[in-house]
Scaffold this motif. Sequence first.
Motif, PDB file in Angstrom:
ATOM      1  N   ILE A 161       0.834  -1.204   0.000  1.00 36.54           N
ATOM      2  CA  ILE A 161       0.000   0.000   0.000  1.00 36.54           C
ATOM      3  C   ILE A 161       0.863   1.245   0.000  1.00 36.54           C
ATOM      4  N   ALA A 162       1.941   1.231   0.789  1.00 33.79           N
ATOM      5  CA  ALA A 162       2.829   2.386   0.857  1.00 33.79           C
ATOM      6  C   ALA A 162       3.457   2.688  -0.500  1.00 33.79           C
ATOM      7  N   MET A 163       3.867   1.661  -1.219  1.00 33.86           N
ATOM      8  CA  MET A 163       4.477   1.881  -2.536  1.00 33.86           C
ATOM      9  C   MET A 163       3.448   2.378  -3.545  1.00 33.86           C
ATOM     10  N   LEU A 164       2.223   1.873  -3.455  1.00 33.31           N
ATOM     11  CA  LEU A 164       1.176   2.367  -4.350  1.00 33.31           C
ATOM     12  C   LEU A 164       0.853   3.831  -4.067  1.00 33.31           C
ATOM     13  N   ILE A 165       0.767   4.187  -2.796  1.00 29.46           N
ATOM     14  CA  ILE A 165       0.466   5.576  -2.436  1.00 29.46           C
ATOM     15  C   ILE A 165       1.623   6.491  -2.819  1.00 29.46           C
ATOM     16  N   GLU A 166       2.846   5.998  -2.654  1.00 26.28           N
ATOM     17  CA  GLU A 166       4.019   6.814  -3.003  1.00 26.28           C
ATOM     18  C   GLU A 166       4.064   7.105  -4.499  1.00 26.28           C
ATOM     19  N   SER A 167       3.586   6.164  -5.303  1.00 27.53           N
ATOM     20  CA  SER A 167       3.578   6.382  -6.751  1.00 27.53           C
ATOM     21  C   SER A 167       2.380   7.201  -7.214  1.00 27.53           C
ATOM     22  N   GLU A 168       1.385   7.357  -6.343  1.00 21.91           N
ATOM     23  CA  GLU A 168       0.183   8.124  -6.676  1.00 21.91           C
ATOM     24  C   GLU A 168       0.393   9.577  -6.252  1.00 21.91           C
ATOM     25  N   THR A 169       0.072  10.500  -7.140  1.00 23.92           N
ATOM     26  CA  THR A 169       0.268  11.919  -6.840  1.00 23.92           C
ATOM     27  C   THR A 169      -1.036  12.669  -6.630  1.00 23.92           C
ATOM     28  N   ALA A 170      -2.109  12.226  -7.259  1.00 23.76           N
ATOM     29  CA  ALA A 170      -3.351  13.003  -7.210  1.00 23.76           C
ATOM     30  C   ALA A 170      -4.051  12.895  -5.869  1.00 23.76           C
ATOM     31  N   ALA A 171      -4.291  11.685  -5.403  1.00 21.12           N
ATOM     32  CA  ALA A 171      -5.089  11.479  -4.186  1.00 21.12           C
ATOM     33  C   ALA A 171      -4.273  10.845  -3.074  1.00 21.12           C
ATOM     34  N   ARG A 172      -3.002  11.245  -2.965  1.00 18.72           N
ATOM     35  CA  ARG A 172      -2.120  10.629  -1.976  1.00 18.72           C
ATOM     36  C   ARG A 172      -2.607  10.863  -0.551  1.00 18.72           C
ATOM     37  N   LEU A 189     -10.311 -13.589  13.452  1.00 19.40           N
ATOM     38  CA  LEU A 189      -9.608 -12.597  14.262  1.00 19.40           C
ATOM     39  C   LEU A 189      -8.318 -12.157  13.582  1.00 19.40           C
ATOM     40  N   SER A 190      -7.679 -13.064  12.859  1.00 17.05           N
ATOM     41  CA  SER A 190      -6.453 -12.702  12.141  1.00 17.05           C
ATOM     42  C   SER A 190      -6.741 -11.715  11.016  1.00 17.05           C
ATOM     43  N   ILE A 191      -7.866 -11.889  10.336  1.00 22.77           N
ATOM     44  CA  ILE A 191      -8.256 -10.931   9.295  1.00 22.77           C
ATOM     45  C   ILE A 191      -8.447  -9.543   9.893  1.00 22.77           C
ATOM     46  N   ILE A 192      -9.091  -9.483  11.051  1.00 21.13           N
ATOM     47  CA  ILE A 192      -9.283  -8.198  11.728  1.00 21.13           C
ATOM     48  C   ILE A 192      -7.930  -7.618  12.128  1.00 21.13           C
ATOM     49  N   GLY A 193      -7.029  -8.470  12.619  1.00 24.04           N
ATOM     50  CA  GLY A 193      -5.710  -8.003  13.015  1.00 24.04           C
ATOM     51  C   GLY A 193      -4.905  -7.446  11.852  1.00 24.04           C
ATOM     52  N   VAL A 194      -4.985  -8.108  10.704  1.00 25.28           N
ATOM     53  CA  VAL A 194      -4.295  -7.603   9.507  1.00 25.28           C
ATOM     54  C   VAL A 194      -4.871  -6.261   9.086  1.00 25.28           C
ATOM     55  N   TRP A 195      -6.192  -6.157   9.066  1.00 23.08           N
ATOM     56  CA  TRP A 195      -6.850  -4.906   8.689  1.00 23.08           C
ATOM     57  C   TRP A 195      -6.458  -3.768   9.628  1.00 23.08           C
ATOM     58  N   GLN A 196      -6.295  -4.084  10.892  1.00 21.13           N
ATOM     59  CA  GLN A 196      -5.954  -3.066  11.870  1.00 21.13           C
ATOM     60  C   GLN A 196      -4.488  -2.658  11.802  1.00 21.13           C
ATOM     61  N   SER A 197      -3.592  -3.588  11.486  1.00 17.26           N
ATOM     62  CA  SER A 197      -2.153  -3.314  11.545  1.00 17.26           C
ATOM     63  C   SER A 197      -1.580  -2.797  10.240  1.00 17.26           C
ATOM     64  N   ALA A 198      -2.213  -3.102   9.124  1.00 18.24           N
ATOM     65  CA  ALA A 198      -1.642  -2.737   7.827  1.00 18.24           C
ATOM     66  C   ALA A 198      -1.500  -1.231   7.670  1.00 18.24           C
ATOM     67  N   GLY A 199      -2.477  -0.459   8.171  1.00 17.53           N
ATOM     68  CA  GLY A 199      -2.400   0.992   8.038  1.00 17.53           C
ATOM     69  C   GLY A 199      -1.238   1.591   8.801  1.00 17.53           C
ATOM     70  N   PHE A 200      -0.965   1.080   9.995  1.00 16.99           N
ATOM     71  CA  PHE A 200       0.167   1.575  10.778  1.00 16.99           C
ATOM     72  C   PHE A 200       1.483   1.238  10.094  1.00 16.99           C
ATOM     73  N   ASN A 201       1.608   0.013   9.591  1.00 18.46           N
ATOM     74  CA  ASN A 201       2.817  -0.365   8.862  1.00 18.46           C
ATOM     75  C   ASN A 201       2.982   0.471   7.603  1.00 18.46           C
ATOM     76  N   MET A 202       1.869   0.793   6.962  1.00 16.24           N
ATOM     77  CA  MET A 202       1.921   1.638   5.764  1.00 16.24           C
ATOM     78  C   MET A 202       2.548   2.989   6.074  1.00 16.24           C
ATOM     79  N   VAL A 203       2.145   3.611   7.180  1.00 17.12           N
ATOM     80  CA  VAL A 203       2.684   4.927   7.548  1.00 17.12           C
ATOM     81  C   VAL A 203       4.185   4.833   7.794  1.00 17.12           C
ATOM     82  N   LEU A 204       4.619   3.786   8.467  1.00 19.72           N
ATOM     83  CA  LEU A 204       6.048   3.621   8.720  1.00 19.72           C
ATOM     84  C   LEU A 204       6.829   3.421   7.424  1.00 19.72           C
ATOM     85  N   PHE A 205       6.301   2.605   6.536  1.00 20.58           N
ATOM     86  CA  PHE A 205       6.977   2.397   5.253  1.00 20.58           C
ATOM     87  C   PHE A 205       6.970   3.668   4.399  1.00 20.58           C
ATOM     88  N   LEU A 206       5.899   4.442   4.467  1.00 18.14           N
ATOM     89  CA  LEU A 206       5.868   5.712   3.735  1.00 18.14           C
ATOM     90  C   LEU A 206       6.971   6.639   4.214  1.00 18.14           C
TER      91      LEU A 206
END
Length: 290
Positions: free
Chosen positions: A87-98, A156-173
């Motif tokens: 997600i971080a790499m996709l957002i980094e390559s996107e300029t319009a709605a980053r 519960l693992s699906i919920i955990g992934v959904w919850q953690s992916a956004g935080f990891n995205m910010v760090l990778f960004l």
Amino acid sequence: MASVASLVIPDSAAIAHRRSEARIAWMLVLPAVVLLFLFVLLPVAAVVALGFTDFELGYGKFRKSLWNTTVYTAIVAPVSILLGLGIAMLIESETAARSFFRTAYFLPVASLIVAMATVWQYMFHPTIGPVNALLALAGLPGPNWLGSSGTVLYSLSIIGVWQSAGFNMVLFLAGLTAIPRELYAAAEVDGARSSFDRFLLVTWPMLGPTTLFVITISITNAVKVFETVKTLTEGGPNKASEVLLFTIYQEGFVYLRVGYASAMTVVFLLILVVLMFLQYRILDRRVYYT
């Protein structure tokens, strides 16, 4: 004699000045030291001491919660790391709605856990939930996601992934924005024409410190899972979703077996320490620091 006195007086004044500074420094740091002792060191010492007061270790129950925690961590940590990086790499390559996508993917991190769990409880509902409704449209039977022993931990693992992916995205960004753009130009000159080649030659090595931090945080947060289990399943059905922290909570605050809960807490802390040591021992050697 006057010259000797003139040498002694400044030295005495300097010593007195250093002592005054030391007293002031201790006065400033004293509140933090007291809080550290009261809320960190003293509770740890109490937990260690109480851990020797009950010899009924409940090995079978602890083993079940340890296994569930291991399975949960093995799913949530790697999937959320890879998803956050993608997600971080996709957002980094996107300029319009980053900015919009950054906010949208970070919302699960800022959401109230109880409210989030209520929404997921509705989504995974066996009769009125939209997940099973979509499966029914495809002609597939929808399971009882949170009410079946075979699917509750994966739900519960699906919920955990959904919850953690956004935080990891910010760090990778943050890590991606710190990579100098000149390195990509140099890599292209050296023959790295495709995006995948530039990722292997530049992005992945330069993200080493960020990746190490994300791995550490992701595994730690996955091992510490508690709120979603407490809100959605209470460790059931048949202890299929009972994890370490929930077992410690039940033994210490529900059944009031303080010694048992303290012993489990010591083991839990040791597991975290060993995990952190192994991560930095193994992964830190492969990290490239600029």
